[in-house]
Each structure stands twice: as C-alpha cells, then as structure tokens.
Scaffold this motif. Structure first.
Motif, short mmCIF file in Angstrom:
data_model
loop_
_atom_site.label_atom_id
_atom_site.label_comp_id
_atom_site.label_asym_id
_atom_site.label_seq_id
_atom_site.Cartn_x
_atom_site.Cartn_y
_atom_site.Cartn_z
N UNK A 30 44.14 8.92 -11.08
CA UNK A 30 45.14 8.01 -10.54
C UNK A 30 45.23 8.14 -9.03
N UNK A 31 45.41 7.02 -8.36
CA UNK A 31 45.58 7.00 -6.91
C UNK A 31 47.01 6.54 -6.63
N UNK A 32 47.73 7.34 -5.87
CA UNK A 32 49.11 7.05 -5.48
C UNK A 32 49.20 6.92 -3.97
N UNK A 33 50.36 6.53 -3.48
CA UNK A 33 50.59 6.38 -2.04
C UNK A 33 50.24 7.68 -1.30
N UNK A 34 49.59 7.53 -0.15
CA UNK A 34 49.19 8.64 0.72
C UNK A 34 48.16 9.57 0.07
N UNK A 35 47.36 9.03 -0.84
CA UNK A 35 46.27 9.79 -1.47
C UNK A 35 45.27 10.20 -0.38
N UNK A 36 44.66 11.35 -0.54
CA UNK A 36 43.62 11.78 0.38
C UNK A 36 42.47 10.78 0.34
N UNK A 37 41.78 10.57 1.46
CA UNK A 37 40.64 9.64 1.45
C UNK A 37 39.62 10.06 0.39
N UNK A 38 39.10 9.06 -0.31
CA UNK A 38 38.15 9.34 -1.39
C UNK A 38 37.21 8.16 -1.58
N UNK A 39 35.98 8.47 -1.92
CA UNK A 39 35.01 7.49 -2.40
C UNK A 39 34.44 8.09 -3.69
N UNK A 40 34.45 7.31 -4.77
CA UNK A 40 33.99 7.82 -6.06
C UNK A 40 33.28 6.73 -6.84
N UNK A 41 32.30 7.16 -7.63
CA UNK A 41 31.64 6.21 -8.54
C UNK A 41 32.53 6.03 -9.77
N UNK A 42 32.41 4.86 -10.39
CA UNK A 42 33.22 4.53 -11.55
C UNK A 42 32.33 4.25 -12.76
N UNK A 43 32.80 4.64 -13.91
CA UNK A 43 32.13 4.35 -15.18
C UNK A 43 32.71 3.07 -15.76
N UNK A 44 32.11 2.59 -16.83
CA UNK A 44 32.71 1.49 -17.58
C UNK A 44 34.06 1.97 -18.09
N UNK A 45 35.07 1.15 -17.95
CA UNK A 45 36.39 1.55 -18.43
C UNK A 45 37.49 0.68 -17.89
N UNK A 46 38.71 1.13 -18.13
CA UNK A 46 39.89 0.34 -17.81
C UNK A 46 40.50 0.75 -16.48
N UNK A 47 40.81 -0.25 -15.66
CA UNK A 47 41.57 -0.05 -14.43
C UNK A 47 43.01 -0.47 -14.76
N UNK A 48 43.94 0.46 -14.56
CA UNK A 48 45.35 0.19 -14.86
C UNK A 48 46.11 0.12 -13.55
N UNK A 64 31.04 0.84 -11.11
CA UNK A 64 31.26 0.45 -9.73
C UNK A 64 31.60 1.64 -8.84
N UNK A 65 32.35 1.34 -7.78
CA UNK A 65 32.73 2.33 -6.77
C UNK A 65 34.17 2.05 -6.34
N UNK A 66 34.91 3.11 -6.04
CA UNK A 66 36.26 2.95 -5.49
C UNK A 66 36.34 3.70 -4.17
N UNK A 67 37.07 3.12 -3.23
CA UNK A 67 37.36 3.78 -1.95
C UNK A 67 38.85 3.69 -1.70
N UNK A 68 39.46 4.81 -1.32
CA UNK A 68 40.87 4.84 -0.93
C UNK A 68 40.95 5.45 0.46
N UNK A 69 41.58 4.72 1.37
CA UNK A 69 41.71 5.19 2.75
C UNK A 69 42.95 4.57 3.36
N UNK A 70 43.86 5.40 3.84
CA UNK A 70 45.08 4.96 4.52
C UNK A 70 45.84 3.90 3.72
N UNK A 71 46.08 4.21 2.44
CA UNK A 71 46.85 3.35 1.53
C UNK A 71 46.22 1.98 1.28
N UNK A 72 44.91 1.87 1.49
CA UNK A 72 44.17 0.67 1.11
C UNK A 72 43.11 1.12 0.11
#
Length: 81
Positions: A30-48, A64-72
C-alpha cells in the motif's frame, strides 16, 4: 495524493486518493501520503484505490510498473482486464 493509471492505449484513472494498494511482484503493498520514493514492478492483480471519501475503486491490471514520488503515483499497466 495524485494517482494516474495508464495503459499503452489510454488513461484509465486520474484523481486525488488517500491510498493505493498495488500487486507488487513480491506481494501487494500500500502507498499512503508521504510514502518514500519507490519504483517497483507489478504482477497481474488488483489495484485498490481509496478516494477522499469512503468510495473505493478496483482495477485488475496485467502487470506493469509503479512509481511514487512526492505524493504523485503513476501506475504504468500493460493492460486492464
């Protein structure tokens, strides 16, 4: 936080959210507000997605891929089922 979910064909979602749970290749997380910067690969599955109220949306992605940086957060999905 601002979330975008994109596929090669279209933008599936864009908006303000409270939290996002994604299917990481080593397990969902789970990614919440002010999460540390991250880039990660994603498997098939559910995005909630939990919105600013009590609403919740779910999308089933095909990897796919997810990137979290500065609340984006950007989810680049290979496809949506």
């Amino acid at each position: 936080m601002n979330l975008e979910i994109l596929t090669p064909d279209k933008k599936v979602f864009e908006g303000e959210v409270i939290s996002v749970t994604v299917p990481g290749t080593l397990g969902s997380f789970q990614i919440l507000k002010d999460h540390a910067p991250i880039i990660s690969t994603l498997a098939d599955g559910e995005v909630i997605i939990k919105g600013n109220k009590t609403d919740e949306e779910r999308f089933f992605i095909k990897g796919g891929v997810v990137e979290a940086l500065e609340n984006k957060i950007v989810v680049l999905a290979e496809g949506i089922a």
